[in-house]
Design a protein around this motif. Structure first.
Motif, PDB file in Angstrom:
ATOM      1  N   PHE A  36       0.814  -1.227   0.000  1.00  0.00           N
ATOM      2  CA  PHE A  36       0.000   0.000   0.000  1.00  0.00           C
ATOM      3  C   PHE A  36       0.840   1.266   0.000  1.00  0.00           C
ATOM      4  O   PHE A  36       0.331   2.363  -0.161  1.00  0.00           O
ATOM      5  CB  PHE A  36      -0.860   0.011   1.283  1.00  0.00           C
ATOM      6  N   CYS A  37       2.158   1.124   0.199  1.00  0.00           N
ATOM      7  CA  CYS A  37       2.991   2.274   0.560  1.00  0.00           C
ATOM      8  C   CYS A  37       3.493   3.048  -0.673  1.00  0.00           C
ATOM      9  O   CYS A  37       4.122   2.467  -1.555  1.00  0.00           O
ATOM     10  CB  CYS A  37       4.182   1.767   1.378  1.00  0.00           C
ATOM     11  N   PRO A  38       3.236   4.364  -0.720  1.00  0.00           N
ATOM     12  CA  PRO A  38       3.713   5.136  -1.878  1.00  0.00           C
ATOM     13  C   PRO A  38       5.245   5.207  -1.974  1.00  0.00           C
ATOM     14  O   PRO A  38       5.786   5.285  -3.072  1.00  0.00           O
ATOM     15  CB  PRO A  38       3.114   6.527  -1.657  1.00  0.00           C
ATOM     16  N   PHE A  39       5.926   5.152  -0.801  1.00  0.00           N
ATOM     17  CA  PHE A  39       7.395   5.176  -0.852  1.00  0.00           C
ATOM     18  C   PHE A  39       7.910   3.877  -1.477  1.00  0.00           C
ATOM     19  O   PHE A  39       8.848   3.879  -2.260  1.00  0.00           O
ATOM     20  CB  PHE A  39       7.977   5.357   0.560  1.00  0.00           C
ATOM     21  N   PRO A  61       4.891  -2.964   8.124  1.00  0.00           N
ATOM     22  CA  PRO A  61       5.836  -2.132   8.872  1.00  0.00           C
ATOM     23  C   PRO A  61       5.250  -1.602  10.178  1.00  0.00           C
ATOM     24  O   PRO A  61       5.958  -0.989  10.957  1.00  0.00           O
ATOM     25  CB  PRO A  61       6.135  -0.992   7.903  1.00  0.00           C
ATOM     26  N   TYR A  62       3.933  -1.823  10.381  1.00  0.00           N
ATOM     27  CA  TYR A  62       3.329  -1.403  11.648  1.00  0.00           C
ATOM     28  C   TYR A  62       3.380  -2.522  12.690  1.00  0.00           C
ATOM     29  O   TYR A  62       3.040  -2.326  13.841  1.00  0.00           O
ATOM     30  CB  TYR A  62       1.894  -0.917  11.413  1.00  0.00           C
ATOM     31  N   LYS A  64       6.416  -4.540  12.968  1.00  0.00           N
ATOM     32  CA  LYS A  64       7.749  -4.764  12.402  1.00  0.00           C
ATOM     33  C   LYS A  64       8.320  -6.156  12.732  1.00  0.00           C
ATOM     34  O   LYS A  64       8.675  -6.411  13.886  1.00  0.00           O
ATOM     35  CB  LYS A  64       8.706  -3.687  12.904  1.00  0.00           C
ATOM     36  N   LEU A  76      11.148   0.603   8.510  1.00  0.00           N
ATOM     37  CA  LEU A  76      10.273   1.183   7.478  1.00  0.00           C
ATOM     38  C   LEU A  76      10.388   0.390   6.182  1.00  0.00           C
ATOM     39  O   LEU A  76      11.430  -0.214   5.895  1.00  0.00           O
ATOM     40  CB  LEU A  76      10.677   2.633   7.191  1.00  0.00           C
ATOM     41  N   VAL A  77       9.311   0.418   5.407  1.00  0.00           N
ATOM     42  CA  VAL A  77       9.386  -0.045   4.024  1.00  0.00           C
ATOM     43  C   VAL A  77       9.368   1.186   3.127  1.00  0.00           C
ATOM     44  O   VAL A  77       8.742   2.189   3.499  1.00  0.00           O
ATOM     45  CB  VAL A  77       8.214  -0.991   3.678  1.00  0.00           C
ATOM     46  N   PRO A  78      10.075   1.154   2.007  1.00  0.00           N
ATOM     47  CA  PRO A  78      10.824   0.030   1.444  1.00  0.00           C
ATOM     48  C   PRO A  78      12.190  -0.156   2.111  1.00  0.00           C
ATOM     49  O   PRO A  78      12.823   0.810   2.508  1.00  0.00           O
ATOM     50  CB  PRO A  78      11.035   0.471  -0.020  1.00  0.00           C
ATOM     51  N   GLU A  89      15.394   4.059   2.534  1.00  0.00           N
ATOM     52  CA  GLU A  89      15.063   5.407   2.052  1.00  0.00           C
ATOM     53  C   GLU A  89      14.807   5.337   0.535  1.00  0.00           C
ATOM     54  O   GLU A  89      15.718   5.128  -0.258  1.00  0.00           O
ATOM     55  CB  GLU A  89      16.136   6.451   2.373  1.00  0.00           C
ATOM     56  N   SER A  90      13.541   5.555   0.183  1.00  0.00           N
ATOM     57  CA  SER A  90      13.115   5.293  -1.192  1.00  0.00           C
ATOM     58  C   SER A  90      13.923   6.029  -2.262  1.00  0.00           C
ATOM     59  O   SER A  90      14.304   5.423  -3.268  1.00  0.00           O
ATOM     60  CB  SER A  90      11.624   5.619  -1.337  1.00  0.00           C
ATOM     61  N   LYS A 130       5.071  15.442   4.901  1.00  0.00           N
ATOM     62  CA  LYS A 130       4.861  14.142   5.531  1.00  0.00           C
ATOM     63  C   LYS A 130       4.127  14.184   6.876  1.00  0.00           C
ATOM     64  O   LYS A 130       3.301  13.337   7.150  1.00  0.00           O
ATOM     65  CB  LYS A 130       6.227  13.485   5.708  1.00  0.00           C
TER      66      LYS A 130
END
Ligand SMILES: N[C@@H](CCC(=O)N[C@@H](CS)C(=O)NCC(=O)O)C(=O)O
Length: 257
Positions: A36-39, A61-62, A64, A76-78, A89-90, A130
């Protein structure tokens, strides 16, 4: 705000599910992802565009898992595992993929140093907002989109011209989620319809051309799940925002906003 994980679907759906299913073979590069993550989608699009082989690993990631935390202390993802080493860090990952796979698929950065620098100015603008909810920043966001459109090559359709570059891919995940505004917020985002942009018509026409080109790219379509899958996540954001607006208004004695 509680994490948006309670109602989260566990896996991707629609076109994105087919891509997930096609990426299970071990490789020297592994993508730890949240569908679901835009990054994540930034990195995922780049992997697809450059045709880099990768297994796709879904993690939440919630909640972990150790497999994620052992690579990325922020959880964090990605996150990437590349030759057994972590990377996160995307935007850093996207540039890394360009450097590490120079002969794979499309080039993401132009050769001209000036144009590379210009792209980097615009790469980070979705991340700058953010800490605020998208509802808080609707007007600022609208102005920023217009500014983004005005910074583009006039002909396009992409930011720098006929071919897409990194800036198109890193902004695309936010662009393809703009429907969320229209779904949850009365009045929607407020991008004027064709012919209704008054003095800004040219800028909005350029925005529409860009968005059409982005939405037409297979890499973007194939890393996007069905809208119904995203709804519970954004519903939670909308509920939380409504609650905090109500609490703020009550504190200030203004009644229901
Ligand atoms: N700056 C990071 C942001 C990544 C990010 O915030 N990912 C979210 C999911 S969309 C996440 O992992 N959140 C878990 C958390 O906040 O603990 C990047 O560009 O990769």
């Amino acid at each position: 705000m509680p994490p948006p994980d309670a109602d989260i679907y566990a896996t991707a759906s629609g076109p994105a599910k087919a891509v997930v299913d096609a990426h299970s073979t071990e490789q020297s590069l592994k993508l730890y992802s949240g569908w679901f993550c835009p990054f994540v989608q930034r990195v995922w699009i780049v992997l697809e565009e450059k045709e880099i082989p990768y297994p796709y690993v879904e993690v939440n990631p919630y909640h972990k898992p150790e497999s994620l935390l052992s690579l990325n202390p922020r959880g964090l993802v990605p996150t990437l595992k590349y030759e057994n080493k972590p990377l996160y860090e995307s935007t850093v990952i996207c540039e890394f993929l360009e450097d590490a796979y120079p002969d794979h698929g499309v080039k993401l950065l132009p050769a001209d140093p000036y144009l590379r620098a210009r792209i980097r100015i615009w790469i980070d603008f979705p991340g700058q907002q953010k800490d605020k909810t998208i509802w808080d920043v609707r007007n600022v966001f609208l102005d920023t989109l217009k500014e983004f459109a005005e910074a583009m090559d006039e002909e396009g359709p992409y930011f720098l011209g006929k071919e897409p570059t990194l800036v198109d891919y890193v902004v695309a995940p936010w662009a393809v989620r703009l429907w969320v505004f229209d779904h949850f917020k009365e009045g929607g985002l407020g991008i004027p319809d064709e012919g209704k942009g008054a003095k800004d018509e040219k800028s909005w026409a350029r925005w529409r051309t860009w968005l059409g080109a982005i939405e037409g790219r297979k890499s973007i379509q194939n890393t996007t799940s069905g809208k119904d899958h995203y709804l519970p996540i954004y519903q939670r954001y909308a509920d939380n925002t409504a609650q905090s607006e109500l609490a703020k208004a009550t504190r200030e004695g203004k009644g229901v906003p």
